[in-house]
Write a protein that holds these residues in place. Structure first.
Motif, PDB file in Angstrom:
ATOM      1  N   ALA A  65      80.738  39.980 -26.296  1.00 23.64           N
ATOM      2  CA  ALA A  65      79.336  39.905 -26.675  1.00 23.64           C
ATOM      3  C   ALA A  65      78.597  40.975 -26.227  1.00 23.64           C
ATOM      4  O   ALA A  65      77.734  41.487 -26.933  1.00 23.64           O
ATOM      5  CB  ALA A  65      78.978  38.391 -26.124  1.00 23.64           C
ATOM      6  N   ILE A  66      78.547  41.252 -24.838  1.00 21.40           N
ATOM      7  CA  ILE A  66      78.001  42.334 -24.310  1.00 21.40           C
ATOM      8  C   ILE A  66      78.219  43.643 -25.002  1.00 21.40           C
ATOM      9  O   ILE A  66      77.683  44.617 -25.453  1.00 21.40           O
ATOM     10  CB  ILE A  66      78.021  42.802 -22.809  1.00 21.40           C
ATOM     11  CG1 ILE A  66      77.457  41.446 -22.046  1.00 21.40           C
ATOM     12  CG2 ILE A  66      77.520  44.056 -22.539  1.00 21.40           C
ATOM     13  CD1 ILE A  66      77.810  41.376 -20.736  1.00 21.40           C
ATOM     14  N   GLY A  67      79.809  43.765 -25.318  1.00 24.10           N
ATOM     15  CA  GLY A  67      79.937  45.065 -26.198  1.00 24.10           C
ATOM     16  C   GLY A  67      79.458  45.095 -27.633  1.00 24.10           C
ATOM     17  O   GLY A  67      79.136  46.102 -28.115  1.00 24.10           O
ATOM     18  N   ALA A  68      79.244  43.972 -28.342  1.00 28.25           N
ATOM     19  CA  ALA A  68      78.399  43.974 -29.532  1.00 28.25           C
ATOM     20  C   ALA A  68      77.496  44.195 -29.567  1.00 28.25           C
ATOM     21  O   ALA A  68      76.742  44.923 -30.360  1.00 28.25           O
ATOM     22  CB  ALA A  68      78.975  42.601 -29.967  1.00 28.25           C
ATOM     23  N   MET A  69      76.729  43.931 -28.463  1.00 31.83           N
ATOM     24  CA  MET A  69      75.260  44.233 -28.328  1.00 31.83           C
ATOM     25  C   MET A  69      74.866  45.932 -27.859  1.00 31.83           C
ATOM     26  O   MET A  69      74.078  46.538 -28.361  1.00 31.83           O
ATOM     27  CB  MET A  69      74.571  43.437 -27.256  1.00 31.83           C
ATOM     28  CG  MET A  69      74.231  41.900 -27.814  1.00 31.83           C
ATOM     29  SD  MET A  69      73.351  41.020 -26.657  1.00 31.83           S
ATOM     30  CE  MET A  69      74.228  41.069 -25.107  1.00 31.83           C
ATOM     31  N   VAL A  70      75.914  46.254 -27.067  1.00 28.07           N
ATOM     32  CA  VAL A  70      75.625  47.777 -26.416  1.00 28.07           C
ATOM     33  C   VAL A  70      76.217  48.900 -27.068  1.00 28.07           C
ATOM     34  O   VAL A  70      75.591  49.931 -27.398  1.00 28.07           O
ATOM     35  CB  VAL A  70      76.281  47.679 -24.766  1.00 28.07           C
ATOM     36  CG1 VAL A  70      76.050  48.777 -24.361  1.00 28.07           C
ATOM     37  CG2 VAL A  70      75.224  46.671 -24.161  1.00 28.07           C
ATOM     38  N   LEU A  71      77.325  48.400 -27.679  1.00 29.83           N
ATOM     39  CA  LEU A  71      78.114  49.635 -28.288  1.00 29.83           C
ATOM     40  C   LEU A  71      77.657  50.084 -29.729  1.00 29.83           C
ATOM     41  O   LEU A  71      77.004  49.106 -30.518  1.00 29.83           O
ATOM     42  CB  LEU A  71      79.900  49.528 -28.610  1.00 29.83           C
ATOM     43  CG  LEU A  71      80.458  48.920 -27.077  1.00 29.83           C
ATOM     44  CD1 LEU A  71      81.657  48.665 -27.521  1.00 29.83           C
ATOM     45  CD2 LEU A  71      80.584  50.479 -26.339  1.00 29.83           C
ATOM     46  N   PRO A  72      77.726  51.400 -29.972  1.00 30.59           N
ATOM     47  CA  PRO A  72      76.869  51.673 -31.325  1.00 30.59           C
ATOM     48  C   PRO A  72      77.649  51.243 -32.351  1.00 30.59           C
ATOM     49  O   PRO A  72      76.951  51.007 -33.441  1.00 30.59           O
ATOM     50  CB  PRO A  72      76.561  53.331 -31.047  1.00 30.59           C
ATOM     51  CG  PRO A  72      77.773  53.653 -30.322  1.00 30.59           C
ATOM     52  CD  PRO A  72      78.127  52.469 -29.366  1.00 30.59           C
ATOM     53  N   GLY A  73      79.046  51.518 -32.340  1.00 27.68           N
ATOM     54  CA  GLY A  73      79.744  50.921 -33.813  1.00 27.68           C
ATOM     55  C   GLY A  73      80.021  49.528 -33.967  1.00 27.68           C
ATOM     56  O   GLY A  73      79.520  48.692 -32.973  1.00 27.68           O
TER      57      GLY A  73
END
Length: 191
Positions: A109-117
């Motif tokens: 969830a955090i990766g989906a919000m933070v990462l640009p791709g």
């Protein structure tokens, strides 16, 4: 007697009226909805005495552990007094797999919000790296906590129903859970 945050009251029998007048001569009687004569006194009439903190030095400079060693007091046993059993390991594993699943969920969830791709972009990068063993290990590390926690949770539901609560039942279901969890994790890894 009725105690209220703002008022202290007594009923029509007047048992405390004279005592209350001694504490607060400004108290006034009033009638309640039931017709009883009530006596009111502000709550500040009955205060709480504050006590200063004791700033005295400790009796000695000896700490807790040193004092217990000097007095030859035994240390309370913890896990060291128990013989290791498989159900202990399964219980700990159940807790850690629950934490791992939670960590995966929050990490995604955090990766989906933070990462640009987007997710397909990173999946394509992983496939282009041609690291099949790393991908298989990663899939197993995601699949095992899910499968173990799921199957061991079913075991707990069986226990809640009152079945297999003997030592033999607990041992045998533990081995079944472990084998089933590994089998399910391997199957999910192969997808």
């Amino acid at each position: 007697m009725i105690l209220h945050p703002r008022l202290l009251c007594n009923n029509k029998h007047g048992a405390f009226t004279d005592d209350l007048k001694k504490y607060n001569p400004n108290s006034t009687p009033y009638s309640s909805s039931s017709g009883e004569i009530m006596q009111t006194v502000p709550a500040s009439t009955f205060g709480i005495k504050s006590v200063e903190a004791n700033h005295a030095k400790p009796l000695s400079n000896e700490n807790f552990e040193d004092k217990n060693k000097r007095l030859q007091r035994p240390i309370s046993p913890h896990l060291s007094i128990y013989q290791f059993q498989s159900n202990m390991a399964l219980s700990i594993t159940h807790r850690f797999t629950g934490l791992a699943q939670n960590g995966f969920m929050y990490g995604l969830a955090i990766g989906a919000m933070v990462l640009p791709g987007s997710f397909p972009y990173y999946l394509g990068m992983l496939e282009a790296a041609h690291l099949p063993l790393v991908v298989l290990a990663g899939k197993f590390l995601i699949a095992f906590p899910f499968s173990f926690h799921l199957i061991n949770g079913m075991r707990h539901l069986v226990w809640d129903a009152g079945y297999n609560l003997t030592n033999k039942g607990i041992q045998s279901t533990g081995y079944v859970v472990l084998a089933a969890a590994i089998s399910l994790a391997l199957y999910l890894t192969s997808l």
